[in-house]
Write a protein that holds these residues in place. Structure first.
Motif, short mmCIF file in Angstrom:
data_model
loop_
_atom_site.label_atom_id
_atom_site.label_comp_id
_atom_site.label_asym_id
_atom_site.label_seq_id
_atom_site.Cartn_x
_atom_site.Cartn_y
_atom_site.Cartn_z
N VAL A 18 0.83 -1.18 0.04
CA VAL A 18 0.03 0.00 0.03
C VAL A 18 0.95 1.22 -0.24
CG1 VAL A 18 -1.66 1.29 1.41
CG2 VAL A 18 -2.19 -1.17 1.06
N VAL A 19 1.82 1.36 0.65
CA VAL A 19 2.68 2.50 0.74
C VAL A 19 3.51 2.80 -0.44
CG1 VAL A 19 2.69 2.58 3.29
CG2 VAL A 19 4.63 1.35 2.37
N ALA A 20 3.99 1.51 -0.96
CA ALA A 20 4.75 1.63 -2.05
C ALA A 20 3.71 2.09 -3.24
CB ALA A 20 5.29 0.22 -2.65
N TRP A 21 2.68 1.73 -3.27
CA TRP A 21 1.71 2.42 -4.46
C TRP A 21 1.39 3.76 -4.02
CZ3 TRP A 21 0.52 1.39 -9.09
CH2 TRP A 21 0.55 -0.37 -9.62
N LEU A 22 1.34 3.97 -2.77
CA LEU A 22 1.02 5.56 -2.40
C LEU A 22 2.19 6.53 -2.92
CD1 LEU A 22 -0.50 5.31 1.31
CD2 LEU A 22 -1.81 6.00 -1.11
N SER A 23 3.67 5.95 -2.61
CA SER A 23 4.66 6.50 -2.88
C SER A 23 4.53 6.82 -4.69
CB SER A 23 5.96 5.86 -2.77
OG SER A 23 7.06 6.36 -2.86
N PHE A 24 4.32 5.79 -5.40
CA PHE A 24 4.26 6.16 -6.89
C PHE A 24 3.39 7.11 -7.33
CE2 PHE A 24 2.41 5.02 -10.87
CZ PHE A 24 3.24 4.92 -11.59
N LEU A 25 2.10 7.11 -6.58
CA LEU A 25 1.04 8.00 -6.95
C LEU A 25 1.32 9.29 -6.37
CD1 LEU A 25 -1.99 5.91 -5.98
CD2 LEU A 25 -1.39 6.37 -8.13
N ALA A 26 1.92 9.56 -5.46
CA ALA A 26 2.43 10.78 -4.73
C ALA A 26 3.46 11.51 -5.51
CB ALA A 26 2.98 10.52 -3.27
N GLN A 27 4.46 10.57 -6.32
CA GLN A 27 5.39 11.15 -7.12
C GLN A 27 4.73 11.54 -8.38
OE1 GLN A 27 8.50 12.01 -6.33
NE2 GLN A 27 8.80 10.83 -4.49
N VAL A 80 4.62 13.87 0.01
CA VAL A 80 5.59 12.91 -0.82
C VAL A 80 6.72 12.47 0.13
CG1 VAL A 80 7.42 12.64 -2.70
CG2 VAL A 80 5.09 14.00 -3.20
N GLY A 81 7.24 13.35 0.82
CA GLY A 81 8.41 13.13 2.06
C GLY A 81 7.87 12.21 2.86
N ILE A 82 6.59 12.40 3.63
CA ILE A 82 6.14 11.55 4.50
C ILE A 82 5.92 10.10 4.07
CG2 ILE A 82 4.11 11.13 6.14
CD1 ILE A 82 3.90 14.14 6.30
N VAL A 83 5.04 10.08 2.79
CA VAL A 83 5.06 8.73 2.20
C VAL A 83 6.28 8.05 1.81
CG1 VAL A 83 4.08 7.50 0.30
CG2 VAL A 83 2.91 9.45 1.36
N ALA A 84 7.42 8.74 1.44
CA ALA A 84 8.61 8.22 1.38
C ALA A 84 9.17 7.59 2.47
CB ALA A 84 9.64 9.03 0.73
N VAL A 85 9.11 8.41 3.82
CA VAL A 85 9.49 7.99 4.94
C VAL A 85 8.74 6.59 5.37
CG1 VAL A 85 9.82 8.46 7.71
CG2 VAL A 85 10.53 10.09 5.68
N LEU A 86 7.58 6.34 5.16
CA LEU A 86 6.86 5.25 5.45
C LEU A 86 7.19 4.10 4.63
CD1 LEU A 86 3.21 6.83 5.80
CD2 LEU A 86 4.72 6.26 7.64
N LEU A 140 10.48 13.25 -12.78
CA LEU A 140 10.33 12.01 -13.53
C LEU A 140 11.02 11.00 -13.24
CD1 LEU A 140 9.43 12.47 -17.35
CD2 LEU A 140 11.39 10.86 -16.35
N VAL A 141 12.48 11.19 -12.95
CA VAL A 141 13.43 10.09 -12.51
C VAL A 141 12.73 9.46 -11.17
CG1 VAL A 141 15.51 9.47 -11.61
CG2 VAL A 141 14.95 10.82 -13.45
N LEU A 142 12.18 10.35 -10.24
CA LEU A 142 11.62 9.59 -9.09
C LEU A 142 10.60 8.88 -9.27
CD1 LEU A 142 12.23 12.65 -6.45
CD2 LEU A 142 13.47 10.50 -6.51
N VAL A 143 9.69 9.10 -10.04
CA VAL A 143 8.60 8.29 -10.55
C VAL A 143 9.01 6.98 -11.05
CG1 VAL A 143 6.63 8.09 -12.25
CG2 VAL A 143 7.02 10.39 -11.15
N CYS A 144 10.09 6.84 -11.79
CA CYS A 144 10.55 5.85 -12.38
C CYS A 144 11.20 4.81 -11.40
CB CYS A 144 11.82 6.22 -13.41
SG CYS A 144 11.09 6.87 -14.89
N VAL A 145 11.92 5.57 -10.30
CA VAL A 145 12.26 4.88 -9.19
C VAL A 145 11.14 4.07 -8.37
CG1 VAL A 145 13.83 5.07 -7.03
CG2 VAL A 145 14.47 6.25 -8.89
#
Length: 312
Positions: A18-27, A80-86, A140-145
């Protein structure tokens, strides 16, 4: 602290996904909000950084709608930062076994910090078009990561080998290079066009009309190369066929939007959609490249055991 650590996942479970998908969506969303800042002329809606104004961290009524749009994008950076920390916390207990996931998660966190600094520099330089363009490419690179992270969640850790013929892998990498060229010229085209982010912001001075054509050439080459990849994947029944189809569909929509905006005076909404689609195209290409390989025969049994353990 022990209770908190014990609560963290010890395998790849639903929370991790879930948090992985949230990170992609946030980016992806922050590219849209960043585009909104630029396309509405709100690039200097908050004229200072890290404060919004000289005396206020947040936007003030005097800043109007432009201040609200720019400050909203800054708030999105926090999300975006909070989700990345999660994401980092979600794999804390398995960071040694899944160093691939750990590395990607840390890269995203560091990238967000760097992006915040670049955003500040963008404001300090009065929206220098080259820095603004770099800011977009970095997003864009962060979206790819984050897309790569999603792929690796289901990957078997350990040695990998090609799942496709070597010529097909080479052609895929060449297609990726063409996509990169298309994105670079797309950024230069936007940096030379009317959407500067502010009436007083500078432009590159390049011929935007000429750049539109130069940007289109690698775009069409990308489409043709993707068709070749699809034919090859279909005839050889390669495991990447599904992702080539997805890539082709995204490209078709992207080309349609590009033609529409070019023939209708670059309407802001269409330009914004074009920016987001470019990120999604790059993310899909990232997935395709990662799918070119599979676990080696020696890694598969151990990987199967790890997957089974994660499912329990």
């Amino acid at each position: 602290m022990n209770r908190v650590t014990a609560w963290l996942p010890d395998r790849i479970d639903r929370r991790v996904r879930v948090v992985a998908w949230l990170s992609f969506l946030a980016q992806t969303i922050i590219i849209a909000t960043g585009g909104a800042v630029r396309l509405t002329g709100s690039g200097l809606g908050c004229p200072t950084w890290p404060l919004c104004t000289e005396g206020s961290l947040v936007t003030t009524p005097e800043m109007g709608i432009h201040g609200m749009i720019e400050f909203g994008n800054r708030l999105m950076t926090g999300v975006v930062g909070i989700v990345a920390v999660l994401v980092v916390l979600s794999i804390w207990r398995i960071r040694r076994e899944r160093r691939d996931l750990w590395t990607l998660a840390v890269v995203v966190v560091l990238g967000i910090v760097a992006q915040a600094i670049v955003g500040g520099i963008t404001v300090w330089t009065g929206l220098n078009p080259f820095i603004v363009g770099f800011h977009y490419v970095a997003s864009l690179v962060l979206v790819c990561v984050t897309a790569a992270y999603l792929v690796r969640l289901d990957a078997v850790p350990g040695p990998r080998e090609l799942a496709v013929p070597s010529w097909y892998a080479g052609l895929t990498h060449a297609t990726t290079a063409v996509l990169a060229v298309s994105i670079v010229f797309g950024v230069l085209t936007t940096a030379s066009g009317p959407h500067s982010g502010d009436a007083d912001a500078g432009r590159t001075g390049y011929n935007a009309e000429l750049l539109e054509h130069v940007h289109a050439w690698p775009g069409y080459a990308l489409f043709v190369l993707t068709l070749v990849l699809l034919v090859g994947a279909s005839r050889l029944r390669l495991p990447v066929r599904r992702w080539v189809v997805v890539l082709l569909l995204v490209e078709v929509v992207q080309i349609a939007v590009g033609l529409y905006q070019a023939r209708n005076g670059l309407p802001p909404l269409a330009v914004g959609v074009h920016m987001v689609l470019a990120a999604l195209t790059a993310a899909t290409m990232t997935v395709l490249v990662l799918k070119l390989k599979r676990p080696t025969a020696t890694a598969a049994p151990a990987g199967d055991a790890a997957v089974a353990a994660s499912a329990r």
